[in-house]
Design an enzyme around this catalytic site. Structure first.
Site, mmCIF file in Angstrom:
data_model
loop_
_atom_site.group_PDB
_atom_site.id
_atom_site.type_symbol
_atom_site.label_atom_id
_atom_site.label_comp_id
_atom_site.label_asym_id
_atom_site.label_seq_id
_atom_site.Cartn_x
_atom_site.Cartn_y
_atom_site.Cartn_z
ATOM 1 N N HIS A 114 3.556 -63.359 94.717
ATOM 2 C CA HIS A 114 2.422 -62.412 94.672
ATOM 3 C C HIS A 114 1.673 -62.538 96.009
ATOM 4 O O HIS A 114 0.552 -63.052 96.067
ATOM 5 C CB HIS A 114 1.521 -62.770 93.479
ATOM 6 C CG HIS A 114 0.554 -61.687 93.106
ATOM 7 N ND1 HIS A 114 0.533 -60.440 93.701
ATOM 8 C CD2 HIS A 114 -0.448 -61.658 92.174
ATOM 9 C CE1 HIS A 114 -0.420 -59.713 93.163
ATOM 10 N NE2 HIS A 114 -1.027 -60.423 92.239
ATOM 11 N N CYS A 169 -6.443 -65.728 89.710
ATOM 12 C CA CYS A 169 -6.080 -64.386 90.176
ATOM 13 C C CYS A 169 -6.543 -63.298 89.214
ATOM 14 O O CYS A 169 -6.714 -62.155 89.614
ATOM 15 C CB CYS A 169 -4.578 -64.304 90.392
ATOM 16 S SG CYS A 169 -3.636 -64.704 88.898
ATOM 17 N N ASP A 199 -3.813 -69.971 86.464
ATOM 18 C CA ASP A 199 -3.328 -68.632 86.110
ATOM 19 C C ASP A 199 -2.905 -68.684 84.644
ATOM 20 O O ASP A 199 -2.784 -69.774 84.052
ATOM 21 C CB ASP A 199 -2.140 -68.259 87.033
ATOM 22 C CG ASP A 199 -1.648 -66.825 86.836
ATOM 23 O OD1 ASP A 199 -2.337 -66.025 86.190
ATOM 24 O OD2 ASP A 199 -0.542 -66.517 87.346
ATOM 25 N N ARG A 258 5.505 -53.154 92.384
ATOM 26 C CA ARG A 258 5.257 -54.288 91.480
ATOM 27 C C ARG A 258 6.319 -54.234 90.405
ATOM 28 O O ARG A 258 6.524 -53.197 89.767
ATOM 29 C CB ARG A 258 3.880 -54.204 90.825
ATOM 30 C CG ARG A 258 3.776 -55.155 89.632
ATOM 31 C CD ARG A 258 2.409 -55.242 89.019
ATOM 32 N NE ARG A 258 1.521 -56.011 89.882
ATOM 33 C CZ ARG A 258 0.373 -56.548 89.459
ATOM 34 N NH1 ARG A 258 -0.021 -56.405 88.211
ATOM 35 N NH2 ARG A 258 -0.389 -57.234 90.291
ATOM 36 N N GLN A 304 -2.060 -61.226 96.844
ATOM 37 C CA GLN A 304 -3.075 -62.048 96.182
ATOM 38 C C GLN A 304 -3.519 -63.196 97.099
ATOM 39 O O GLN A 304 -4.693 -63.572 97.144
ATOM 40 C CB GLN A 304 -2.489 -62.601 94.871
ATOM 41 C CG GLN A 304 -3.405 -63.516 94.102
ATOM 42 C CD GLN A 304 -4.538 -62.784 93.396
ATOM 43 O OE1 GLN A 304 -4.318 -61.811 92.708
ATOM 44 N NE2 GLN A 304 -5.765 -63.267 93.567
ATOM 45 N N ARG A 306 -9.307 -58.577 96.888
ATOM 46 C CA ARG A 306 -7.992 -57.913 96.799
ATOM 47 C C ARG A 306 -8.036 -56.570 97.538
ATOM 48 O O ARG A 306 -7.076 -56.183 98.193
ATOM 49 C CB ARG A 306 -7.604 -57.667 95.335
ATOM 50 C CG ARG A 306 -7.448 -58.903 94.457
ATOM 51 C CD ARG A 306 -6.349 -59.824 94.920
ATOM 52 N NE ARG A 306 -5.085 -59.134 95.152
ATOM 53 C CZ ARG A 306 -4.277 -58.655 94.192
ATOM 54 N NH1 ARG A 306 -4.578 -58.824 92.932
ATOM 55 N NH2 ARG A 306 -3.141 -58.048 94.493
HETATM 56 N N1 CP Z 1 -4.450 -60.423 90.114
HETATM 57 C C1 CP Z 1 -3.776 -59.285 89.891
HETATM 58 O O1 CP Z 1 -2.748 -59.004 90.501
HETATM 59 O O2 CP Z 1 -4.315 -58.479 88.954
HETATM 60 P P1 CP Z 1 -3.647 -57.170 88.322
HETATM 61 O O3 CP Z 1 -2.479 -57.626 87.507
HETATM 62 O O4 CP Z 1 -4.731 -56.550 87.503
HETATM 63 O O5 CP Z 1 -3.195 -56.279 89.446
HETATM 64 N N1 NVA Z 2 1.387 -64.813 86.781
HETATM 65 C C1 NVA Z 2 0.729 -63.579 86.385
HETATM 66 C C2 NVA Z 2 -0.070 -63.028 87.506
HETATM 67 C C3 NVA Z 2 -0.844 -61.773 87.177
HETATM 68 C C4 NVA Z 2 -1.614 -61.240 88.327
HETATM 69 C C5 NVA Z 2 1.782 -62.583 85.918
HETATM 70 O O1 NVA Z 2 2.805 -62.431 86.594
HETATM 71 O O2 NVA Z 2 1.596 -61.974 84.872
#
Ligand code: CP
Ligand code: NVA
Length: 332
Positions: free
Chosen positions: A135, A274, A233, A108, A138, A319
């Site tokens: 993502h 999400c 989101d 990530r 997700q 998830r």
């Molecule tokens: N939705 C999601 O990816 O959550 P986190 O950032 O907590 O992993």
């Molecule tokens: N768009 C958000 C998603 C988090 C799961 C981010 O990248 O912070």
């Protein structure tokens, strides 16, 4: 025939056929049923996975760690402050080191090119746990959640609308998965926050093959009308400057998901997010934004978030099952 994904990386959904994505969603449902029934599924006993997080996480990290344990694997968590990645060691060198110790690597972080480079150099499957652009894990959880509501083949011909910052990693990925799976998709937000013209064109070409439609609109009523899923989101994503809040609030407030907006969608429409979400003042950032801008609820109101149409916690649970499916399909 079941698609074979053994040895493949999972970097973005554009790399996968509809049949392969279908297989991963079905496998997620199968693993969920096993977990619920208390049926052991330690299919990957003895394997090891590395989890690299250059951005923070609750769901994704926990899903990989619990998923790995359920499958009989050991997971090692690497956070940016506790590893050499990027500071003293390049992505390519890190990949070649970890590839010799681990059977799979989750990443990530920032640009998509980083996870792509990691996958090129590692020699083992690499899984994208979120980049600036996409993502993908997700999305498997999200389609599973939609199908739990509307049936396994029930999403075809239905409309999913993303409200707000439609060009972020989640908005982009939702457009891709809908195009791939034959689901109508609408990005509803201001022109400044739309997916890139190139990605829209790519998705429209895919949608033409799968029989779905991709629409863009800045009109809330048009976006909500006929939608079975209203998705949103946060307005400022990880890695973006906190200085953007003022501008984003100005641009995105009209797209806040509230009861009035939900009433414009289909009567059986569900709300998805999400997570994490700013639906109240019970977070440090939520409170800071409130103090500065006077808004106690941002992308979604507390009423909708906590309301009967919200499926956000089902989505969060999924998830785990879908990330487990990705690891199992690519490592077995
Ligand atoms: N939705 C999601 O990816 O959550 P986190 O950032 O907590 O992993
Ligand atoms: N768009 C958000 C998603 C988090 C799961 C981010 O990248 O912070």
């Amino acid at each position: 025939m079941t698609p074979c994904l053994s040895g493949r990386s999972f970097l973005k959904l554009l790399d996968f056929t509809p049949e392969e994505i279908r297989h991963l969603i079905d496998l997620s449902a199968e693993l969920k049923a096993k977990k619920r029934a208390g049926e052991p599924h330690r299919y990957l006993e003895g394997k090891n996975v590395a989890l690299i997080f250059e951005k923070t996480s609750t769901r994704t990290r926990c899903a990989f760690e619990v998923g790995a344990a359920d499958l009989g694997m050991h997971a090692v968590y690497l956070d940016p402050s506790a590893s050499q990645i990027g500071k003293k060691e390049s992505i390519a060198d890190t990949a070649r080191v970890l590839g010799r110790m681990f059977d799979g690597i989750e990443y990530r972080g920032f640009g998509q090119e980083r996870v792509e480079e990691l996958a090129e150099c590692a020699g083992v499957p690499v899984w994208n746990g979120l980049t600036t652009e996409f993502h993908p894990t997700q999305m498997l959880a999200d389609v599973l959640t939609m199908e739990e509501e509307f049936g396994r083949d029930g999403m075809r011909g239905r409309k999913v609308t993303f409200m707000g910052d439609a060009g972020n990693n989640v908005g982009n990925s939702l457009m891709v998965v809908c195009a791939k799976m034959g689901i109508d998709f609408c990005a509803c937000g201001p022109a400044e926050q739309m997916p890139s013209a190139e990605l829209v064109e790519t998705c429209r070409a895919i949608a033409a093959e799968t029989g779905s439609a991709i629409a863009l609109t800045d009109d809330v009523a048009e976006g909500a009308r006929g939608a079975s899923v209203i998705y949103t989101d946060i307005w400022v994503s990880m890695g973006e400057s906190a200085d953007l809040w003022g501008e984003r609030i100005r641009l995105l407030s009209p797209y806040q998901v509230n009861a009035e907006l939900m009433a414009m969608a289909e009567p059986d429409a569900i709300f998805m997010h999400c997570l994490p979400s700013f639906h109240d003042r019970n977070t440090t950032v939520g409170e800071e934004v409130y103090q500065k801008f006077g808004l106690a609820e941002l992308e979604v109101t507390d009423e909708v978030f906590e309301g009967p149409r919200s499926r956000v916690f089902e989505e969060a649970e999924n998830r785990l099952h879908s990330i487990k499916a990705v690891m199992l399909a690519t490592l077995r």
